[in-house]
Motif scaffolding. Structure first.
Motif, PDB file in Angstrom:
ATOM      1  N   GLN A  94      32.995 -20.731 -14.020  1.00 40.63           N
ATOM      2  CA  GLN A  94      33.265 -21.107 -15.410  1.00 40.63           C
ATOM      3  C   GLN A  94      31.985 -21.535 -16.120  1.00 40.63           C
ATOM      4  N   ARG A  95      31.154 -22.290 -15.370  1.00 41.88           N
ATOM      5  CA  ARG A  95      29.904 -22.754 -15.976  1.00 41.88           C
ATOM      6  C   ARG A  95      29.027 -21.569 -16.367  1.00 41.88           C
ATOM      7  N   LEU A  96      28.953 -20.623 -15.431  1.00 40.46           N
ATOM      8  CA  LEU A  96      28.123 -19.449 -15.670  1.00 40.46           C
ATOM      9  C   LEU A  96      28.686 -18.626 -16.831  1.00 40.46           C
ATOM     10  N   ASP A  97      30.014 -18.555 -16.882  1.00 39.32           N
ATOM     11  CA  ASP A  97      30.675 -17.816 -17.955  1.00 39.32           C
ATOM     12  C   ASP A  97      30.315 -18.408 -19.316  1.00 39.32           C
ATOM     13  N   THR A  98      30.399 -19.736 -19.404  1.00 42.51           N
ATOM     14  CA  THR A  98      30.046 -20.396 -20.661  1.00 42.51           C
ATOM     15  C   THR A  98      28.594 -20.092 -21.030  1.00 42.51           C
ATOM     16  N   LEU A  99      27.738 -20.201 -20.006  1.00 41.95           N
ATOM     17  CA  LEU A  99      26.311 -19.981 -20.245  1.00 41.95           C
ATOM     18  C   LEU A  99      26.050 -18.577 -20.785  1.00 41.95           C
ATOM     19  N   VAL A 100      26.606 -17.592 -20.117  1.00 42.00           N
ATOM     20  CA  VAL A 100      26.326 -16.214 -20.520  1.00 42.00           C
ATOM     21  C   VAL A 100      26.914 -15.928 -21.892  1.00 42.00           C
ATOM     22  N   ARG A 101      28.147 -16.404 -22.122  1.00 46.12           N
ATOM     23  CA  ARG A 101      28.766 -16.164 -23.429  1.00 46.12           C
ATOM     24  C   ARG A 101      27.960 -16.815 -24.549  1.00 46.12           C
ATOM     25  N   GLN A 102      27.456 -18.007 -24.229  1.00 45.03           N
ATOM     26  CA  GLN A 102      26.684 -18.746 -25.227  1.00 45.03           C
ATOM     27  C   GLN A 102      25.424 -17.980 -25.646  1.00 45.03           C
ATOM     28  N   HIS A 103      24.839 -17.287 -24.681  1.00 41.76           N
ATOM     29  CA  HIS A 103      23.557 -16.642 -24.970  1.00 41.76           C
ATOM     30  C   HIS A 103      23.655 -15.147 -25.184  1.00 41.76           C
TER      31      HIS A 103
END
Lengths: 383, 262
Positions: A94-103
């Motif tokens: 989930q953390r990685l998902d947020t990160l990638v979506r954010q950028h």
């Protein structure tokens, strides 16, 4: 040392309650993700309006690239109106998902490249080339004008000329060039003597070898060959020196400290070459004639004393002078072009190499073109 | 947190007659930001170069990810080179390539990822390091100093390394730029599970980012540990490093809080 076997996998299987189920396995990392990209793309094209279970619990390792691929196809399934249930999502995912979506930057600007018209593109490139040529010509004229202005100003105030820099440049461009100039002119002397000797022997006109060698060498060959050697040797080094100074901002530093770069860098180089090149040409004259004398002795049995006696009678001083007078003109061309190209160097590693090549090619071309003009004018004048 | 990513053991380095390291040992744990400190000429950049296989020490051993880098074959070295990202002091971006090409080059050369995906990855990394999207078509010569550092960081992060080695990441940046760079390193560490080694002498970034640090002095590790531990070390070299006016002003607050908080 072995890294874990890098493979990413995706499998489709049947599960109750869903139209289709997917199982992701292995390392979804930058080194292995290419394994699944194609099958995922196929899969996502196939399923529309379906219910899908996507089991990600068997993914051992995932990084931002793996997550990016996942997101891409997950979103595509959603746009295909599928309902996707994820299984085995961890907090890290989930953390990685947020990160990638954010950028993730929207891919809208992808097709911004202008469409290329193949009919018009030749005109386009020719036009570009012409405009480039004209701009370069104007820039060179500006450079030539500015250098000449500073040059004449320096002549008015000889005390301001940088004599130390001139001497240093003469040493590098002249003294250190003696071996290579000697070798080339010696070889040129040998070549033309051999060629001429064969022809002259047929007519029994051995003695004319002296005119043949002395006039062609002093009037044309020595100045031309020397200028070409100097253009390759000194011209390239001028371009590279000034180019590096431009990259390291030394030239900007000089300007801000009130040192005119033309005065400090260009004029000494031009003057040094103008002094050096005539001397080198005279040196080349001697070496090439000596080589001719040597071959005449061996091949045509013409003794040194006979050769020298004949030389004194047939070689008009005007031929030697014409050769030597050309040299400073060639020197100006070589030094100007190479300094001009040096100042054009940009701040990247390619450009020094590129401009050095251009500088040598330009200088050699200009020297030959100028020599042709000299030939035509002097012949028309009957000299 | 306890298994070390990098272990340096008894390194001896000598250039001619000049001995730079004489028995340097330290270890760097997984997930931490580790600072290598020391005055100019204390050999911190040399140590970093030995870690990344650019220099070979005279004796001693360096282990990264559990594998010795000193006695390794070329293929082992290649594998190792895939697992770290390195930020050089002056960026060292390839000047004939654009920013996007700089970031994409290792993806293009070493993976089979399709080009469209590489473009997306490049865009993401550019955004991740806080650069505006349009710089991707710029050449390194057209970037400002801070942008070069960020672009170079994006290149280091291109293949999602687990280990990031930074050589003076904040040198040459203005205080605001340096602080946001520190912040960026902290964020990236949290997001990407990075282990970060940085050579630095920027006291601000030491206070703000570094978990543990080693101070190199007199050819050895003069002190190793957290900032508070190191500052309490009575060695004269440490005192000289942190005891100056700048060090005092910057450290006072932090140490005071740490000591009293316990």
């Amino acid at each position: 040392m072995r890294l874990p076997e890098h493979t990413a996998e995706i499998q489709a299987y049947q599960d109750t309650g869903y139209d289709i189920a997917l199982k992701s396995k292995g390392c979804w990392t930058v080194n292995s993700i290419h394994n699944v990209v194609e099958s995922l793309a196929d899969f996502c094209q196939k399923y529309k309006n379906s219910t899908i279970l996507w089991d990600v619990s068997a993914i051992e390792e995932i990084d931002s690239v793996g997550m990016m691929v996942f997101i891409r196809y997950y979103d595509q399934l959603l746009t295909n109106k599928c309902s996707v249930t994820l299984k085995g999502v961890t907090q890290k995912h989930q953390r990685l998902d947020t990160l990638v979506r954010q950028h993730s930057v929207s891919a809208l600007e992808k097709n911004t490249l202008p469409h290329k018209n193949y009919l018009l593109s030749p005109f386009h490139s020719v036009g570009k080339w012409v405009v480039g040529l004209v701009t370069e010509l104007i820039l060179f004229m500006t450079f030539f004008g500015e250098s000449s202005l500073i040059f004449f100003k320096s002549l008015m105030h000889p005390s301001r000329i940088r004599y130390a820099a001139i001497v240093k440049n003469i040493e590098q461009a002249g003294l250190h060039a003696l071996p290579i100039v000697a070798l080339t002119s010696f070889l040129i002397g040998i070549v033309i003597t051999y060629q001429a000797a064969v022809q002259l022997e047929k007519f029994g006109a051995n003695i004319f070898i002296v005119e043949m060698i002395s006039i062609s060498v002093t009037r044309e060959l020595a100045p031309l060959i020397t200028a070409i050697v100097v253009a390759g040797r000194t011209g390239s080094s001028y371009t590279a020196q000034l180019g590096v100074m431009k990259i390291t901002e030394e030239i900007d530093a000089m300007k801000t400290m009130g040192f005119n770069p033309y005065h400090f860098l260009v004029i000494p180089r031009i003057l040094a070459l103008m002094i050096t090149l005539p001397l080198l040409v005279f040196f080349a004259d001697i070496i090439a004639i000596f080589a001719g004398m040597l071959i005449s002795e061996i091949h045509l049995q013409l003794s040194f004393s006979e050769f020298l006696h004949r030389l004194q009678n047939v070689l008009d001083m005007k031929h030697v002078w014409i050769g030597i007078i050309k040299a400073p003109v060639f020197a100006i061309l070589i030094a100007m072009v190479s300094c001009f190209r040096g100042f054009q160097v940009e701040k990247n590693s390619d450009s020094i190499g590129r401009y050095t090549t251009i500088s040598v090619v330009n200088a050699i071309f200009l020297v030959i073109a100028c020599d042709a003009i000299f030939s035509v004018i002097l012949t028309e004048l009957g000299i | 947190m306890s298994d070390p990513v990098i272990t340096v053991k008894d390194i001896v380095t000598q250039f001619g007659d000049n001995r730079v390291h004489d028995g340097v040992s330290l270890h760097i744990n997984k997930g931490e930001i580790y600072g290598l400190l020391g005055g100019s000429g204390s050999g911190k950049s040399t140590l970093l170069k030995e870690m990344i296989l650019l220099l070979q020490p005279q004796s001693g051993d360096i282990t990264i990810f559990g594998h010795s880098v000193i006695n390794s074959t070329e293929s082992e070295r290649d594998l190792l080179r895939q697992r770290w990202g390195i930020l050089f002091q002056n960026g060292a971006l390839y000047s004939s390539l654009t920013v996007a090409e700089n970031i994409a080059i290792s993806l293009k050369e070493y993976t089979n990822i399709p080009m469209t995906l590489i473009n997306d990855i490049v865009r993401m990394k550019i955004d991740m390091v806080g650069l505006p999207a349009h710089v991707k078509d710029f050449y390194p010569a057209e970037l400002s100093g801070g942008m070069v550092k960020r672009a170079s960081l994006a290149r280091a992060l291109a293949r999602d390394p687990k280990l990031l080695l930074l050589d003076e990441p904040t040198s040459g940046l203005d205080p605001i730029g340096a602080e946001s760079f520190d912040q960026l390193i902290l964020e990236l560490r949290a997001m990407l599970d990075l282990t970060v080694v940085m050579v630095t002498h920027d006291l601000d970034s030491i206070v703000n980012t570094v978990d543990r640090l080693a101070v190199l002095a007199r050819k050895k590790v003069a002190a190793q540990g957290t900032l508070t531990e190191v500052c309490q070390n009575p060695e004269p070299d440490i005192k000289a490093f942190f005891g100056g006016k700048r060090g005092q002003a910057r450290l006072h607050q932090k140490i005071w809080n740490d000591v009293n908080g316990k």
